[in-house]
Design an enzyme around this catalytic site. Structure first.
Site, PDB file in Angstrom:
ATOM      1  N   GLY A   1       0.824  -1.124   0.092  1.00  0.00           N
ATOM      2  CA  GLY A   1      -0.262  -0.108  -0.035  1.00  0.00           C
ATOM      3  C   GLY A   1       0.771   1.340  -0.073  1.00  0.00           C
ATOM      4  O   GLY A   1       0.248   2.239  -0.025  1.00  0.00           O
TER       5      GLY A   1
ATOM      6  N   CYS B   1      -0.341   2.731  -5.924  1.00  0.00           N
ATOM      7  CA  CYS B   1      -1.198   1.570  -5.399  1.00  0.00           C
ATOM      8  C   CYS B   1      -2.368   2.136  -4.515  1.00  0.00           C
ATOM      9  O   CYS B   1      -2.334   3.192  -3.725  1.00  0.00           O
ATOM     10  CB  CYS B   1      -0.304   0.929  -4.455  1.00  0.00           C
ATOM     11  SG  CYS B   1      -1.074  -0.447  -3.624  1.00  0.00           S
TER      12      CYS B   1
ATOM     13  N   GLY C   1       3.054   2.121  -2.344  1.00  0.00           N
ATOM     14  CA  GLY C   1       3.549   2.905  -3.752  1.00  0.00           C
ATOM     15  C   GLY C   1       2.648   3.867  -4.091  1.00  0.00           C
ATOM     16  O   GLY C   1       1.428   4.056  -3.656  1.00  0.00           O
TER      17      GLY C   1
END
Length: 344
Positions: free
Chosen positions: A179, A184, A181
């Site tokens: 989570g 993302c 990124g």
């Protein structure tokens, strides 16, 4: 239901406290490291910063350029075996610093065997979004039996116990990040994740106690974030968003009212799934987004900024070598790390 009350931190929650140093120049700092591994008897020497295996970043052009700096390039997993073979034949300088990526779908293990049958690559990255399934652990065991002397990297996870489990299963290096990124959306869609700085600290502690290593994957927005990740104990760092938008990404450049832009998207986004699989499976929701980011030109300038920033951090705390940075790092918690009165 259980709640953990201990504070968990991200890169933006801390700064590195400066210390007295005898270093007089950033040029005195060595960023090169030599690694030995838990299972493989191979060694690797270089600057431990990796290109992401995202298809917009893990391109042939990026890997060809990136590896000339002594850093690692990860092929995305949608190249054919022949494409990789031809690239490596034409760009033999990339071989020591290139990493094959495979997933866990049907046929992925066979794909890896086909590539490695004809390509002299030493590193394999087994990449899945959720590294917490028993199936994934078993898959790593099978990979270790298949490639007993290759350097195997695997992830993603964010907790100490799963880091240990993947190392015991046969991984040499565990990839950390869920989570974090820039493209993302797992934290929004699934409500799952872990602040990246704390994940690095906790997983590095677990890995190093067993003779393993970790990759910090995701969350770096500035060169200073790499310094924090290395200071927290990361052995390798993987970059995606910081490398997006460059010529070497091979993406289409579009002209908009505020300048040139290039498409960048997460590998669990609707864009990626439709591109590579033709559709979004009915049992899942996309956990990534697609964005157009400013075109940045050649990656050379970004490399200079990244390496220069990490060297600067080392001089501020007296670390003559990158491997000394964790021992020299003291983090201080902050409420604000940047003065944004004139922009970010």
């Amino acid at each position: 239901m259980k709640i953990e009350d201990s504070v968990k931190l991200d890169f933006s929650d801390v700064l590195i406290r400066p210390k007295r140093s005898v270093l007089t120049s950033r040029g005195e700092v060595s960023l090169e490291r030599e690694f030995s591994f838990l299972w493989s008897d191979k060694k690797w020497t270089g600057i431990p910063i990796m290109t992401s295996n995202m298809d917009t970043v893990g391109t042939f052009s990026m890997i060809s350029k990136w590896t000339t700096f002594g850093m690692l390039g990860c092929f995305h997993k949608f190249f054919s075996p022949n494409e990789i073979k031809e690239f490596l034949q034409e760009h033999s300088h990339t071989v020591p610093n290139s990493c094959l990526t495979i997933g866990m779908r049907d046929g992925d293990m066979e794909y890896g065997k086909e590539v490695l049958k004809s390509c002299p690559l030493n590193m394999i990255l087994i990449d899945v979004a959720n590294g917490y399934s028993e199936k994934f652990t078993d898959y790593i065991k099978e990979a270790r039996q298949t490639w007993p002397n290759h350097i195997i990297m695997a992830g993603n996870v964010v907790t100490a116990e799963m880091t240990e489990a993947l190392l015991l299963a046969g991984a040499d290096v565990v990839k950390i990040g869920i989570g974090s990124g820039s493209v993302c959306t797992t934290r929004k869609v699934a409500g799952v994740g872990y602040p990246q700085l704390s994940a690095i600290i906790e997983c590095a502690d677990a890995a190093h106690g067993m003779g393993g290593h970790i990759i910090a994957d995701g969350g770096c927005a500035y060169p200073g974030d790499l310094a924090k990740a290395f200071g927290a104990g990361a052995d390798f760092i993987m970059l995606g968003g910081m490398l997006a938008g460059h010529d070497e990404c091979e993406g289409e450049i579009v002209e908009e009212h505020d300048g040139k832009k290039m498409l960048f998207y997460g590998m669990s986004s609707e864009t990626a799934m439709k591109t590579h699989y033709g559709h979004v499976a009915s049992h899942r929701a996309p956990e990534g987004k697609a964005v157009y980011i400013p075109y940045k030109g050649s990656v050379d300038r970004t490399v200079q900024e990244i390496l220069g920033g990490v060297r600067s951090a080392c001089t501020y705390v007296g670390a003559r070598k990158l491997k000394h940075l964790p021992k020299c790092t003291t983090f201080i918690r902050v409420n604000r790390q940047l003065n944004t009165v004139f922009g970010n």
